[in-house]
Scaffold this motif. Structure first.
Motif, PDB file in Angstrom:
ATOM      1  N   LEU A  90       0.849  -1.179   0.000  1.00 31.45           N
ATOM      2  CA  LEU A  90       0.000   0.000   0.000  1.00 31.45           C
ATOM      3  C   LEU A  90       0.889   1.235   0.000  1.00 31.45           C
ATOM      4  O   LEU A  90       1.908   1.291   0.693  1.00 31.45           O
ATOM      5  CB  LEU A  90      -0.896   0.006   1.238  1.00 31.45           C
ATOM      6  CG  LEU A  90      -1.817   1.226   1.435  1.00 31.45           C
ATOM      7  CD1 LEU A  90      -2.858   1.307   0.330  1.00 31.45           C
ATOM      8  CD2 LEU A  90      -2.492   1.166   2.807  1.00 31.45           C
ATOM      9  N   GLN A  91       0.514   2.226  -0.794  1.00 31.02           N
ATOM     10  CA  GLN A  91       1.203   3.515  -0.786  1.00 31.02           C
ATOM     11  C   GLN A  91       0.170   4.598  -0.497  1.00 31.02           C
ATOM     12  O   GLN A  91      -0.927   4.598  -1.043  1.00 31.02           O
ATOM     13  CB  GLN A  91       1.897   3.773  -2.121  1.00 31.02           C
ATOM     14  CG  GLN A  91       2.752   5.036  -2.152  1.00 31.02           C
ATOM     15  CD  GLN A  91       2.045   6.219  -2.777  1.00 31.02           C
ATOM     16  OE1 GLN A  91       1.494   6.109  -3.870  1.00 31.02           O
ATOM     17  NE2 GLN A  91       2.040   7.337  -2.075  1.00 31.02           N
ATOM     18  N   ALA A  92       0.517   5.518   0.402  1.00 29.37           N
ATOM     19  CA  ALA A  92      -0.428   6.574   0.780  1.00 29.37           C
ATOM     20  C   ALA A  92       0.338   7.835   1.138  1.00 29.37           C
ATOM     21  O   ALA A  92       1.492   7.781   1.591  1.00 29.37           O
ATOM     22  CB  ALA A  92      -1.284   6.127   1.965  1.00 29.37           C
ATOM     23  N   ASP A  93      -0.314   8.987   0.940  1.00 26.03           N
ATOM     24  CA  ASP A  93       0.258  10.284   1.300  1.00 26.03           C
ATOM     25  C   ASP A  93      -0.551  10.898   2.435  1.00 26.03           C
ATOM     26  O   ASP A  93      -1.786  10.881   2.415  1.00 26.03           O
ATOM     27  CB  ASP A  93       0.229  11.244   0.108  1.00 26.03           C
ATOM     28  CG  ASP A  93       1.156  10.804  -1.015  1.00 26.03           C
ATOM     29  OD1 ASP A  93       1.991   9.907  -0.771  1.00 26.03           O
ATOM     30  OD2 ASP A  93       1.033  11.334  -2.122  1.00 26.03           O
ATOM     31  N   SER A  94       0.150  11.452   3.401  1.00 25.45           N
ATOM     32  CA  SER A  94      -0.524  12.114   4.513  1.00 25.45           C
ATOM     33  C   SER A  94      -0.952  13.510   4.107  1.00 25.45           C
ATOM     34  O   SER A  94      -0.607  14.012   3.030  1.00 25.45           O
ATOM     35  CB  SER A  94       0.413  12.185   5.720  1.00 25.45           C
ATOM     36  OG  SER A  94       1.422  13.163   5.490  1.00 25.45           O
ATOM     37  N   SER A  95      -1.673  14.178   4.990  1.00 29.69           N
ATOM     38  CA  SER A  95      -2.133  15.538   4.704  1.00 29.69           C
ATOM     39  C   SER A  95      -0.959  16.507   4.566  1.00 29.69           C
ATOM     40  O   SER A  95      -1.073  17.539   3.907  1.00 29.69           O
ATOM     41  CB  SER A  95      -3.071  16.011   5.810  1.00 29.69           C
ATOM     42  OG  SER A  95      -2.413  15.975   7.073  1.00 29.69           O
ATOM     43  N   SER A  96       0.184  16.177   5.166  1.00 34.38           N
ATOM     44  CA  SER A  96       1.368  17.029   5.052  1.00 34.38           C
ATOM     45  C   SER A  96       2.325  16.541   3.969  1.00 34.38           C
ATOM     46  O   SER A  96       3.488  16.945   3.933  1.00 34.38           O
ATOM     47  CB  SER A  96       2.107  17.105   6.393  1.00 34.38           C
ATOM     48  OG  SER A  96       2.522  15.819   6.804  1.00 34.38           O
ATOM     49  N   LYS A  97       1.817  15.655   3.086  1.00 38.15           N
ATOM     50  CA  LYS A  97       2.561  15.174   1.920  1.00 38.15           C
ATOM     51  C   LYS A  97       3.731  14.255   2.283  1.00 38.15           C
ATOM     52  O   LYS A  97       4.707  14.166   1.541  1.00 38.15           O
ATOM     53  CB  LYS A  97       3.076  16.336   1.067  1.00 38.15           C
ATOM     54  CG  LYS A  97       2.001  17.345   0.666  1.00 38.15           C
ATOM     55  CD  LYS A  97       0.848  16.682  -0.069  1.00 38.15           C
ATOM     56  CE  LYS A  97      -0.219  17.699  -0.473  1.00 38.15           C
ATOM     57  NZ  LYS A  97      -1.417  17.061  -1.083  1.00 38.15           N
ATOM     58  N   VAL A  98       3.636  13.574   3.406  1.00 41.64           N
ATOM     59  CA  VAL A  98       4.596  12.521   3.725  1.00 41.64           C
ATOM     60  C   VAL A  98       4.109  11.248   3.033  1.00 41.64           C
ATOM     61  O   VAL A  98       2.990  10.790   3.276  1.00 41.64           O
ATOM     62  CB  VAL A  98       4.716  12.296   5.239  1.00 41.64           C
ATOM     63  CG1 VAL A  98       5.627  11.104   5.533  1.00 41.64           C
ATOM     64  CG2 VAL A  98       5.238  13.548   5.917  1.00 41.64           C
ATOM     65  N   GLN A  99       4.952  10.701   2.171  1.00 42.93           N
ATOM     66  CA  GLN A  99       4.563   9.531   1.380  1.00 42.93           C
ATOM     67  C   GLN A  99       5.027   8.255   2.090  1.00 42.93           C
ATOM     68  O   GLN A  99       6.215   8.075   2.358  1.00 42.93           O
ATOM     69  CB  GLN A  99       5.192   9.602  -0.009  1.00 42.93           C
ATOM     70  CG  GLN A  99       4.765   8.477  -0.935  1.00 42.93           C
ATOM     71  CD  GLN A  99       5.414   8.596  -2.299  1.00 42.93           C
ATOM     72  OE1 GLN A  99       6.552   8.188  -2.497  1.00 42.93           O
ATOM     73  NE2 GLN A  99       4.683   9.185  -3.245  1.00 42.93           N
TER      74      GLN A  99
END
Length: 276
Positions: free
Chosen positions: A60-69
């Protein structure tokens, strides 16, 4: 200008008429160059050492609200193999991520599989039997009971497990995902390196359903931003986990993503069963 161009063309035409072999040579050279370019473009790229190995993880790949991938591999804890490395992860024929802290060839975090440290023998410095200098958060899978926990320990002697022949323990720094009010003080007490600096980071997280997540971010971020990204994006309830070694050591071998950090050798790997 037009007159000079016409004169140049006429000169080329006369030269080709006097020396037809020259024209043929030029055409042959162009043809060879074109074929070479096509071969280079279609040449198969070298495959990764771990490409095509059987494995049991999900990616799984996801980005946080602060753009931490975050790049994440979910796996059953029974399918984890703690092993020594001694090289960057990429040339190793196994899926997984980097493990604990190290200095030179010495492992400074607990890394124990079935009561055997992965980098030496019990009681030896740098073997993986100790969390050097400080008691630190250590993620423990108790194979006999099928449970996971984070235990703050100094060495393998301090671990609480049901069966010493059926467990693994990976040292790091406590994340305290369930205790927002405690995590910063605990991380400071456990001496999390470079917590406030922009670094690549790695972690190990489990949830209440018994799923384990191996996590690496190539995004440069603080420890707090990494932890927040985990809370925002890692599926599951009742999550808990540890920070692992970070920055250039933050590396992942996955079919879907190859993260190399700064390609430094690491002493220890958290591997997914199925590799060699």
């Amino acid at each position: 200008m037009r007159a000079r161009t016409e004169a140049a063309l006429a000169g080329l035409q006369r030269a080709s008429q006097r020396r037809p072999w020259l024209t043929a040579a030029v055409l042959l050279t162009a043809a060879v160059a074109a074929v070479a370019a096509i071969v280079m473009l279609t040449k198969p790229q070298p495959r990764e050492a771990f490409h095509g190995l059987p494995h049991t993880y999900s990616y799984l790949q996801a980005d946080s609200s602060s753009k931490v991938q975050l790049h994440m591999m979910s796996v059953a804890p029974a399918d984890i193999v703690l092993r020594s490395a001694g090289t960057p992860l990429r040339p190793i024929a196994a899926y997984g991520i980097n493990g604990g802290f190290f200095y030179g060839s010495d492992l400074l975090s607990v890394a124990i599989l079935n009561d055997r440290p992965v980098n030496g023998v019990q009681g030896a410095y740098g073997s993986g039997w100790f969390n050097a200098k400080y008691p630190r958060g250590t993620l423990v899978w108790d194979g006999a009971s099928g449970t996971m926990s984070v235990q703050v320990v100094s060495s393998g002697d301090d671990l609480s497990v049901t069966d010493r022949g059926h467990y693994w323990a990976q040292g790091g720094i406590s994340m305290n995902l369930q205790h927002e009010e405690l995590w910063q003080a605990t991380a400071a007490a456990e001496h999390l390196p470079y917590a406030d600096e922009q670094r690549m980071r790695s972690g190990l997280v489990y949830d209440g359903d018994g799923k384990l997540w191996l996590i690496v971010t190539p995004s440069r971020c603080t420890a707090e931003a990494f932890r927040t990204a985990i809370l925002e994006t890692v599926p599951g309830e009742e999550r808990e986990g540890i920070f692992l070694d970070g920055d250039g050591s933050s590396q992942m071998n996955a079919e879907e993503a190859v993260l190399t950090g700064d390609s430094r050798p690491v002493v220890q790997m958290i591997a997914v069963a199925g590799g060699s």
